[in-house]
Write an enzyme that holds these catalytic residues in place. Structure first.
Site, PDB file in Angstrom:
ATOM      1  N   GLU A 176       0.804  -1.224   0.000  1.00 30.48           N
ATOM      2  CA  GLU A 176       0.000   0.000   0.000  1.00 30.48           C
ATOM      3  C   GLU A 176       0.834   1.271   0.000  1.00 30.48           C
ATOM      4  OE1 GLU A 176       0.260  -0.937   4.426  1.00 30.48           O
ATOM      5  OE2 GLU A 176       0.836  -1.731   2.492  1.00 30.48           O
ATOM      6  N   ASP A 215      -0.426  -3.923   4.917  1.00 27.88           N
ATOM      7  CA  ASP A 215      -0.109  -4.123   6.331  1.00 27.88           C
ATOM      8  C   ASP A 215      -0.896  -5.287   6.923  1.00 27.88           C
ATOM      9  OD1 ASP A 215       1.662  -2.060   6.292  1.00 27.88           O
ATOM     10  OD2 ASP A 215       0.352  -0.591   7.252  1.00 27.88           O
ATOM     11  N   ASP A 249      -2.934  -6.026   9.286  1.00 30.94           N
ATOM     12  CA  ASP A 249      -3.991  -5.731  10.233  1.00 30.94           C
ATOM     13  C   ASP A 249      -5.319  -5.668   9.484  1.00 30.94           C
ATOM     14  OD1 ASP A 249      -3.819  -3.376   8.828  1.00 30.94           O
ATOM     15  OD2 ASP A 249      -3.232  -2.132  10.517  1.00 30.94           O
ATOM     16  N   GLU A 263      -7.200  -3.110   8.525  1.00 31.69           N
ATOM     17  CA  GLU A 263      -7.223  -2.146   7.426  1.00 31.69           C
ATOM     18  C   GLU A 263      -6.443  -2.683   6.236  1.00 31.69           C
ATOM     19  OE1 GLU A 263      -8.968   0.728   7.189  1.00 31.69           O
ATOM     20  OE2 GLU A 263      -9.853   0.105   9.088  1.00 31.69           O
ATOM     21  N   TYR A 322       6.241  -4.218  12.860  1.00 33.15           N
ATOM     22  CA  TYR A 322       4.951  -3.569  12.581  1.00 33.15           C
ATOM     23  C   TYR A 322       4.418  -2.887  13.831  1.00 33.15           C
ATOM     24  CZ  TYR A 322       0.355  -2.815  10.599  1.00 33.15           C
ATOM     25  OH  TYR A 322      -0.790  -2.229  10.141  1.00 33.15           O
ATOM     26  N   ARG A 356       1.378  -1.627  14.635  1.00 31.44           N
ATOM     27  CA  ARG A 356      -0.008  -1.730  15.109  1.00 31.44           C
ATOM     28  C   ARG A 356      -0.196  -3.136  15.678  1.00 31.44           C
ATOM     29  NH1 ARG A 356      -0.525   1.251  10.287  1.00 31.44           N
ATOM     30  NH2 ARG A 356      -1.126   3.408  10.702  1.00 31.44           N
ATOM     31  N   HIS A 364       0.546 -10.313  15.916  1.00 33.17           N
ATOM     32  CA  HIS A 364       1.855  -9.714  15.673  1.00 33.17           C
ATOM     33  C   HIS A 364       2.621  -9.593  16.980  1.00 33.17           C
ATOM     34  CE1 HIS A 364      -0.319  -8.760  12.080  1.00 33.17           C
ATOM     35  NE2 HIS A 364      -1.087  -7.899  12.704  1.00 33.17           N
TER      36      HIS A 364
END
Length: 802
Positions: free
Chosen positions: A9, A82, A84, A86, A299, A301, A345
């Site tokens: 992204e 990513d 997660d 989103e 990462y 988040r 994660h």
């Protein structure tokens, strides 16, 4: 054999992957989401099982065309946004657009952007995670339903531009409830008494009065304190008991998203949004000279403090080699996750412990280095031995009275050698208290002095960003990845302001919160919001269907919306009733919303047009603001001018309002209150024959305005007297301001002539190169005249320009 297509992204992430993968993959970036619900409508078909109407985001059509073209030429497609919810939504929407290519589509997750992590992820690709996408879908639909169905009610009842949100409004409620606690708090007086004592050996001892006859003493006034001081001044002192304890303090776990945001707010004064933006850059990759782009952290988040075995081993090796074996615990610490944590994660940590902050200083920006150092030190400290402290408590008898003194000595720093966690009250450190002398029980002490001190109990403090994030996390409201945007929205909508880095609700924020709590008690219920987050987690784990979550929520929510449309108080038209009486007609005063914000207005409007500002007393009770001081006479109608406060600060207003609407600003260019008398000029308005007066804009730029404003709105810039230097232009240079408020000098013939100067021009030619004008510049606080031509170095002191 063709290449596979790898889609991420972020362009930065794409560059970092290119460094490791070379030309083995065709790496493309979607630049965030490619699809979303429409911006100008609800975008949900409620009757058809809440079907979302996703559409391509404006400006992303070209991105999708390029991805489709690349997919047609690729052997297979790897989606690597990513790891997660989103990111899963981004991957899902890209996959929907690329399925027509009939190529195999894989999902890969990069927890960190290092060679080994990237290669391992590509060797073991997975499939798109439908439940994770559905959890994001459910959250998106819930937020859209709440925002798009409550916000219009606020527009109708109060003012356009206001907003409500499923998590945003609950956050505002916490801030407002804390403010109510502060306003309702009754401060109580109390006293402490400290005796300074000395024994056979130094240092002196500061002992605080604790009790009398075995019971704790509460000192509530000066009279009681004075009586106890008298007793202490006449008493003899003896060490009755000495307690010595060994304490250990364990390190804090490595960062998760919420704790990183909290600690960055405490130690670096970064808001949550800034913290996450910097962390994103550190994760996606930073240029490290010959190494190229390198991902420096994992990462960012995550809500799990779990660490990979390789990372733990690397940290223990670094600690042993650089600090010594005594700093390495026999068994590596293991940190438990909170209940309900998604353990997808690991914690936020450096991708390589062998890149200490001092080695990164030349490659990172100042804010990047500060955050990286925080992450690196916290991770290393989490794998170190506990700190060891010796604590001594000395009980001292003075007749019936008992005093206590305590001291703490750091025996072994352990993890504190590297890192000490901050706190919301600004305290922290090595926890060393005053050192106490080595005295045996029964030893006598000599009194040096007795010091009584008055105190008052304090209300609970307002939330800082750090303490608010902790409160949201502890109550299970929202997710750490959303906290940054929530903090931003409640300030942007002017629901809160920051005073001394703490959130304070505005009058608008208090009003919106009161109306929402009264009309949507379920939606703004803290426990209900936390329960909804738990349901979204169950959707991700496959234990609950997303549609059932939406349907259960909407049934009660829709009924509340219909009630609020008719029952919510109409502040815009009717006003919010108060207990204050109108001094002109005797009717009740109501709170209304106007272009300058909230104000008091007579409920008899329009028959009675009495209005005034209001304030709150120390307990939050609304009272009419005192009428401003009389400061001169209105030049239009000869009535008194009084000081008032408006949306843009203090100003003078005519007491003849609304018949006379004359006003004057009371702020200088720095925003300081200062009355500005009207300066009349000899120039005549070409529209109404009135005289021009000199006014100032919000940016502090002087201009000419007609004295008959607002009947005549004619204005004119004030020239500098310097002709525009552009060829064949007959304009004059005037002072202007950019959209960001920065001053510059432009031509009156704009937009035909676009000449600008960032320095003030002076109508004097350059004696060296013949340029038509000079400019005023400054150096070390001293102004001077200079030629604007770069090839000419002429300068002169302005004092010679007479």
């Amino acid at each position: 054999m063709g290449k596979s297509l790898l889609i991420v992204e972020s362009p930065t992430k794409a560059r970092t992957l290119s460094r490791y993968l070379g030309d083995r993959f065709d790496i493309r970036a979607s630049v965030g989401h490619v699809k979303d619900l429409p911006a100008n409508e609800l975008g949900i078909n409620i009757e058809n099982k809440f079907e979302p109407h996703y559409q391509v985001i404006k400006g992303k059509e070209k991105v999708i065309r390029e991805l489709k073209k690349a997919a047609a030429q690729a052997d297979s497609i790897y989606l690597a946004p990513d790891p997660d919810r989103e990111g899963e939504a981004i991957a899902w929407h890209i996959a929907e657009e690329l399925r027509s290519s009939q190529k195999e589509i894989y999902r890969v997750l990069f927890n960190e952007l290092t060679r080994n992590a990237i290669e391992n992820a590509l060797k073991q690709p997975g499939e798109l995670h439908q439940q994770k996408f559905e959890a994001q879908l459910a959250r998106r639909l819930l937020d859209r339903l709440v925002g798009y169905q409550i916000s219009p009610i606020l527009w109708d009842k109060i003012s356009r531009g206001l907003s409500a949100g499923r998590v945003q409004s609950v956050t505002l409620r916490l801030i407002c409830e804390r403010e109510h606690e502060i306003l309702a708090f009754d401060s109580e007086e109390y006293w402490t008494i400290t005796a300074l004592l000395e024994g056979e050996v130094k240092p002196q001892i500061e002992a605080r009065l604790w009790g009398k006859a075995g019971k704790k003493v509460k000192i509530v006034n000066q009279e009681q304190a004075s009586a106890l001081v008298t007793v202490l001044e006449q008493a003899s002192y003896q060490v009755e008991k000495v307690e010595k304890k060994k304490r250990t303090r364990s390190p804090a776990p490595p960062f998760i998203t919420s704790t990183l945001q909290q600690e960055a707010a405490r130690k670096l004064r970064y808001n949550a949004q800034r913290t996450m933006a910097i962390a994103q850059r550190l994760y996606e990759g930073v240029e490290l000279g010959k190494e190229g782009a390198v991902g420096l952290i994992t990462y960012m988040r995550t809500d799990s403090p779990r660490l990979a075995k390789e990372a733990v081993t690397g940290a223990r090796t670094w600690i042993r080699d650089n600090l010594g074996t005594e700093y390495v615990p026999k068994k590596a610490p293991v940190y438990r996750s909170r209940k309900g944590t998604q353990d997808a994660h690991e914690a936020i940590r450096p991708t390589s412990v062998t890149r200490p902050p001092e080695q990164m200083a030349a490659s990172l920006k100042k804010d990047e280095l500060a955050l990286y150092e925080l992450i690196w030190k916290r991770f290393v400290a989490s794998q170190m031995s506990p700190a060891q402290l010796d604590q001594t408590i000395m009980h001292i008898a003075a007749g019936e009275l008992m005093l206590r003194a305590s001291g703490t000595v750091l025996r072994f720093p352990g993890f504190m050698q590297i890192y000490i966690e901050g706190s919301d009250n600004g305290e922290g450190g090595l926890e060393e208290g005053p050192k106490l002398p080595d005295l045996e029980e029964g030893k006598s002490l000599k009194l040096v002095k007795v010091e009584p001190k008055q105190h008052f109990t304090q209300p609970p403090p307002r939330f800082t960003e750090a303490s608010l994030i902790r409160e949201l996390e502890e109550k299970g409201i929202g997710r750490p990845s959303t906290y940054a945007s929530i903090m931003q929205v409640i300030q942007k909508k002017e629901y809160t302001i920051k005073e001394k880095r703490r959130f304070k609700p505005t009058e608008l924020g208090m009003l919106v919160n009161d109306l929402l709590v009264a009309n949507f008690p379920e939606v703004l219920n803290v426990a209900f919001t936390a329960q909804m987050e738990a349901k979204l987690d169950q959707v991700e784990t496959g234990n609950q269907g997303w549609l059932q979550v939406i349907e259960d929520f909407y049934q009660q929510f829709h009924q509340a919306v219909e009630r609020a449309q008719t029952e919510m108080i109409d502040v815009k038209r009717e006003g919010l009733p108060t207990e204050l009486d109108c001094e002109k007609c005797g009717k009740k005063m109501h709170i209304r919303w106007g272009k300058n914000g909230l104000f008091l207005s007579c409920s008899g409007y329009p028959t009675c047009k009495n209005s005034k500002n209001f304030a709150r007393d120390s307990k939050g009770k609304i009272q009419a603001a005192a009428e401003g001081d009389v400061r001169g006479t209105c030049e239009l109608c000869s009535r008194d001018m009084v000081a008032k406060n408006g949306r843009f600060g203090p100003f003078l207003a005519c007491t003849g309002y609304p018949e006379c609407k004359n006003t004057r600003s009371l702020q200088n260019e720095k925003g300081e209150e200062k009355e500005k008398t009207v300066q009349y000029t000899d120039e005549v308005c070409d529209k109404c024959d009135g005289r021009f007066v000199i006014r100032k804009s919000r940016q502090g730029i002087s201009f000419l305005a007609c004295e008959n404003y607002p009947r005549c709105r004619n204005t004119r810039p004030i020239g500098t007297g310097v002709a525009c230097p552009q060829t064949e232009c007959d304009g004059e240079l005037v002072e202007r301001a950019s959209k960001r408020g920065k001053r510059f000098y432009g031509c009156t013939r704009y937009p035909k002539c676009r000449f600008i100067s960032w320095s003030r021009p002076v109508d004097k030619g350059c004696p060296t190169c013949g340029n038509a004008y000079l400019v005023i510049r400054s150096s070390k606080g001293e102004e001077y005249l200079a030629c604007p031509e770069k090839t000419c170095g002429y300068k002169e002191n302005p004092s010679t320009n007479d």
